[in-house]
Design a protein around this motif. Sequence first.
Motif, PDB file in Angstrom:
ATOM      1  N   ASN A 121     -36.353 -31.323  -4.052  1.00 19.94           N
ATOM      2  CA  ASN A 121     -37.646 -31.034  -3.420  1.00 19.94           C
ATOM      3  C   ASN A 121     -37.994 -29.565  -3.554  1.00 19.94           C
ATOM      4  O   ASN A 121     -37.169 -28.740  -3.930  1.00 19.94           O
ATOM      5  N   SER A 122     -39.231 -29.261  -3.225  1.00 17.90           N
ATOM      6  CA  SER A 122     -39.787 -27.941  -3.531  1.00 17.90           C
ATOM      7  C   SER A 122     -39.788 -26.959  -2.368  1.00 17.90           C
ATOM      8  O   SER A 122     -40.216 -25.820  -2.534  1.00 17.90           O
ATOM      9  N   LEU A 123     -39.323 -27.374  -1.207  1.00 16.72           N
ATOM     10  CA  LEU A 123     -39.465 -26.517  -0.025  1.00 16.72           C
ATOM     11  C   LEU A 123     -38.566 -25.286  -0.050  1.00 16.72           C
ATOM     12  O   LEU A 123     -38.777 -24.357   0.724  1.00 16.72           O
ATOM     13  N   TRP A 124     -37.578 -25.275  -0.939  1.00 17.19           N
ATOM     14  CA  TRP A 124     -36.668 -24.129  -0.964  1.00 17.19           C
ATOM     15  C   TRP A 124     -36.694 -23.407  -2.308  1.00 17.19           C
ATOM     16  O   TRP A 124     -35.686 -22.913  -2.783  1.00 17.19           O
ATOM     17  N   MET A 125     -37.891 -23.294  -2.895  1.00 14.32           N
ATOM     18  CA  MET A 125     -38.019 -22.449  -4.067  1.00 14.32           C
ATOM     19  C   MET A 125     -37.728 -20.997  -3.680  1.00 14.32           C
ATOM     20  O   MET A 125     -37.949 -20.591  -2.547  1.00 14.32           O
ATOM     21  N   GLU A 126     -37.229 -20.228  -4.640  1.00 12.12           N
ATOM     22  CA  GLU A 126     -36.875 -18.839  -4.365  1.00 12.12           C
ATOM     23  C   GLU A 126     -38.051 -18.103  -3.722  1.00 12.12           C
ATOM     24  O   GLU A 126     -39.196 -18.238  -4.146  1.00 12.12           O
ATOM     25  N   ARG A 127     -37.761 -17.329  -2.683  1.00 16.38           N
ATOM     26  CA  ARG A 127     -38.795 -16.709  -1.865  1.00 16.38           C
ATOM     27  C   ARG A 127     -39.434 -15.465  -2.484  1.00 16.38           C
ATOM     28  O   ARG A 127     -40.355 -14.909  -1.910  1.00 16.38           O
ATOM     29  N   SER A 128     -38.962 -15.008  -3.625  1.00 14.01           N
ATOM     30  CA  SER A 128     -39.598 -13.876  -4.289  1.00 14.01           C
ATOM     31  C   SER A 128     -40.573 -14.380  -5.339  1.00 14.01           C
ATOM     32  O   SER A 128     -40.405 -15.469  -5.890  1.00 14.01           O
ATOM     33  N   GLY A 129     -41.624 -13.594  -5.609  1.00 15.95           N
ATOM     34  CA  GLY A 129     -42.632 -14.022  -6.559  1.00 15.95           C
ATOM     35  C   GLY A 129     -43.920 -14.362  -5.843  1.00 15.95           C
ATOM     36  O   GLY A 129     -44.074 -14.136  -4.643  1.00 15.95           O
ATOM     37  N   GLY A 130     -44.857 -14.918  -6.576  1.00 17.73           N
ATOM     38  CA  GLY A 130     -46.154 -15.271  -6.003  1.00 17.73           C
ATOM     39  C   GLY A 130     -46.092 -16.514  -5.144  1.00 17.73           C
ATOM     40  O   GLY A 130     -45.016 -17.073  -4.887  1.00 17.73           O
ATOM     41  N   PRO A 131     -47.256 -16.997  -4.703  1.00 15.31           N
ATOM     42  CA  PRO A 131     -47.296 -18.153  -3.798  1.00 15.31           C
ATOM     43  C   PRO A 131     -46.923 -19.479  -4.445  1.00 15.31           C
ATOM     44  O   PRO A 131     -46.644 -20.448  -3.743  1.00 15.31           O
ATOM     45  N   VAL A 132     -46.898 -19.515  -5.790  1.00 11.17           N
ATOM     46  CA  VAL A 132     -46.624 -20.767  -6.506  1.00 11.17           C
ATOM     47  C   VAL A 132     -45.578 -20.516  -7.586  1.00 11.17           C
ATOM     48  O   VAL A 132     -45.658 -19.527  -8.326  1.00 11.17           O
ATOM     49  N   ALA A 133     -44.597 -21.414  -7.690  1.00  8.75           N
ATOM     50  CA  ALA A 133     -43.528 -21.300  -8.685  1.00  8.75           C
ATOM     51  C   ALA A 133     -43.674 -22.384  -9.739  1.00  8.75           C
ATOM     52  O   ALA A 133     -44.033 -23.519  -9.428  1.00  8.75           O
ATOM     53  N   ASP A 134     -43.370 -22.036 -10.990  1.00  9.65           N
ATOM     54  CA  ASP A 134     -43.370 -23.060 -12.028  1.00  9.65           C
ATOM     55  C   ASP A 134     -41.965 -23.653 -12.180  1.00  9.65           C
ATOM     56  O   ASP A 134     -41.045 -23.329 -11.412  1.00  9.65           O
ATOM     57  N   GLU A 135     -41.787 -24.508 -13.191  1.00 18.17           N
ATOM     58  CA  GLU A 135     -40.515 -25.228 -13.328  1.00 18.17           C
ATOM     59  C   GLU A 135     -39.343 -24.333 -13.701  1.00 18.17           C
ATOM     60  O   GLU A 135     -38.188 -24.753 -13.599  1.00 18.17           O
ATOM     61  N   ASN A 136     -39.627 -23.112 -14.115  1.00 16.10           N
ATOM     62  CA  ASN A 136     -38.547 -22.168 -14.412  1.00 16.10           C
ATOM     63  C   ASN A 136     -37.996 -21.504 -13.162  1.00 16.10           C
ATOM     64  O   ASN A 136     -36.970 -20.829 -13.219  1.00 16.10           O
ATOM     65  N   GLY A 137     -38.674 -21.687 -12.038  1.00 15.07           N
ATOM     66  CA  GLY A 137     -38.208 -21.101 -10.782  1.00 15.07           C
ATOM     67  C   GLY A 137     -36.904 -21.729 -10.328  1.00 15.07           C
ATOM     68  O   GLY A 137     -36.595 -22.877 -10.664  1.00 15.07           O
ATOM     69  N   ARG A 138     -36.156 -20.973  -9.560  1.00 12.19           N
ATOM     70  CA  ARG A 138     -34.870 -21.478  -9.086  1.00 12.19           C
ATOM     71  C   ARG A 138     -34.888 -21.694  -7.568  1.00 12.19           C
ATOM     72  O   ARG A 138     -35.784 -21.223  -6.865  1.00 12.19           O
ATOM     73  N   ILE A 139     -33.883 -22.404  -7.089  1.00 13.72           N
ATOM     74  CA  ILE A 139     -33.702 -22.620  -5.662  1.00 13.72           C
ATOM     75  C   ILE A 139     -33.315 -21.287  -5.013  1.00 13.72           C
ATOM     76  O   ILE A 139     -32.593 -20.477  -5.589  1.00 13.72           O
ATOM     77  N   GLU A 140     -33.804 -21.052  -3.798  1.00 13.62           N
ATOM     78  CA  GLU A 140     -33.542 -19.805  -3.070  1.00 13.62           C
ATOM     79  C   GLU A 140     -32.037 -19.513  -2.990  1.00 13.62           C
ATOM     80  O   GLU A 140     -31.263 -20.328  -2.481  1.00 13.62           O
ATOM     81  N   PRO A 141     -31.586 -18.355  -3.501  1.00 10.01           N
ATOM     82  CA  PRO A 141     -30.156 -18.050  -3.507  1.00 10.01           C
ATOM     83  C   PRO A 141     -29.605 -17.569  -2.171  1.00 10.01           C
ATOM     84  O   PRO A 141     -28.395 -17.624  -1.948  1.00 10.01           O
ATOM     85  N   ASN A 142     -30.475 -17.104  -1.273  1.00 10.13           N
ATOM     86  CA  ASN A 142     -30.006 -16.551   0.005  1.00 10.13           C
ATOM     87  C   ASN A 142     -30.798 -17.132   1.172  1.00 10.13           C
ATOM     88  O   ASN A 142     -31.545 -16.420   1.855  1.00 10.13           O
ATOM     89  N   PRO A 143     -30.636 -18.434   1.429  1.00  9.69           N
ATOM     90  CA  PRO A 143     -31.379 -19.055   2.528  1.00  9.69           C
ATOM     91  C   PRO A 143     -30.811 -18.655   3.886  1.00  9.69           C
ATOM     92  O   PRO A 143     -29.694 -18.134   3.963  1.00  9.69           O
ATOM     93  N   PRO A 144     -31.546 -18.882   4.960  1.00  8.79           N
ATOM     94  CA  PRO A 144     -30.995 -18.654   6.294  1.00  8.79           C
ATOM     95  C   PRO A 144     -29.713 -19.467   6.496  1.00  8.79           C
ATOM     96  O   PRO A 144     -29.529 -20.526   5.886  1.00  8.79           O
ATOM     97  N   ALA A 145     -28.848 -18.959   7.355  1.00  9.72           N
ATOM     98  CA  ALA A 145     -27.530 -19.579   7.542  1.00  9.72           C
ATOM     99  C   ALA A 145     -27.630 -21.056   7.924  1.00  9.72           C
ATOM    100  O   ALA A 145     -26.825 -21.873   7.467  1.00  9.72           O
ATOM    101  N   ASP A 146     -28.615 -21.409   8.754  1.00 10.41           N
ATOM    102  CA  ASP A 146     -28.708 -22.806   9.201  1.00 10.41           C
ATOM    103  C   ASP A 146     -29.300 -23.728   8.138  1.00 10.41           C
ATOM    104  O   ASP A 146     -29.391 -24.944   8.345  1.00 10.41           O
ATOM    105  N   ALA A 147     -29.702 -23.165   7.002  1.00 12.81           N
ATOM    106  CA  ALA A 147     -30.209 -23.985   5.900  1.00 12.81           C
ATOM    107  C   ALA A 147     -29.282 -23.953   4.690  1.00 12.81           C
ATOM    108  O   ALA A 147     -29.553 -24.615   3.683  1.00 12.81           O
ATOM    109  N   GLU A 148     -28.207 -23.202   4.777  1.00 11.91           N
ATOM    110  CA  GLU A 148     -27.334 -23.014   3.614  1.00 11.91           C
ATOM    111  C   GLU A 148     -26.794 -24.323   3.064  1.00 11.91           C
ATOM    112  O   GLU A 148     -26.769 -24.535   1.842  1.00 11.91           O
ATOM    113  N   ALA A 149     -26.336 -25.211   3.936  1.00  9.57           N
ATOM    114  CA  ALA A 149     -25.745 -26.468   3.462  1.00  9.57           C
ATOM    115  C   ALA A 149     -26.772 -27.323   2.732  1.00  9.57           C
ATOM    116  O   ALA A 149     -26.487 -27.899   1.672  1.00  9.57           O
ATOM    117  N   ALA A 150     -27.993 -27.420   3.278  1.00  4.61           N
ATOM    118  CA  ALA A 150     -29.030 -28.226   2.654  1.00  4.61           C
ATOM    119  C   ALA A 150     -29.445 -27.648   1.307  1.00  4.61           C
ATOM    120  O   ALA A 150     -29.632 -28.380   0.328  1.00  4.61           O
TER     121      ALA A 150
END
Length: 314
Positions: A121-150
């Motif tokens: 799913n798209s809710l955890w695209m990397e938080r840097s960059g503009g408001p929209v990510a394309d398919e080359n975008g990656r999953i957020e590498p440093n999520p909040p601690a309570d979201a790390e497992a997901a």
Amino acid sequence: MRILIAGASGTIGGHLVTQLVARGHEVVGTTRSAAKTGALRALGAEPVIVDALDPDSVADVVAKAEPEVIVHQLTALSGASTMRQVKRMASATNRLRTEGTDHLLAAARAVGVRRFVAQSNSLWMERSGGPVADENGRIEPNPPADAEAAVAALRHVEDAVTGITWADGIVLRYGCFYGPGTGLSAAPDAVMTEQIRKRKFPIVGSGRGVWSLVHITDAASATVAAIERGRTGIYHVADDDPAPVRDWLPYLARTLGAEPPRRVPAWLARRLAGKGAVDMMTRARGISTGKTKRELGWNPQYPSWRTGFTDGLS
């Protein structure tokens, strides 16, 4: 083709079975519950019961089905209405996205599956960059601690599936589902709809988090396109109108005839729901679908949630 859908009784499963059968495919659908086999059979699928966390059970079902394609739609996210239920279902989903993925991949390789399609799913695209990510975008590498497992579980699915060399490994990053059979529909028992009507789904902080949404039938049709024409890699599945929560949520409330959503300061929401929930409401990025349209020839029936909410919730 002969296609096995793991999680066929889930949110997208019924829509996917219906569309695949209509296109002439032979579908085997797995479920954890014997009570759901009749519904799958009525849709035209051959139902089988499997414990996706038991590697022997998975291997046996896949060996007997002999599919050409496996579609991994396994989650445990359904009907949660309390924080305790949400946490329990999230934990179970994380296991399905890690252990379940590995079991399915091993079974798929053993029988010579030529295409493997998996849900992300798209809710955890990397938080840097503009408001929209394309398919080359990656999953957020440093999520909040309570979201790390997901987030780690999503990353596992994406890396494991796109990393296979013996078949096409395809990952679909879906936007937030809405429409019949989802938690956001016109049904009175739809969990998210009920929360919005009771003003329990607030705008948190700035509400600047950008969400991409997708009608469930559009999500299913994109999945069909990936099954039939996809190649190894990641495809985005959403409408053409990514928008901040502060824009689409009040519009949805009006559509449902509900009062406007409450506004809750971020500091209070962190205490009540955790940092991960606040992050999604304030920092999430939407997704673009150029690659999906270009390579799969797919276009959504509902290109905007504005028409989707008014015409497609029921």
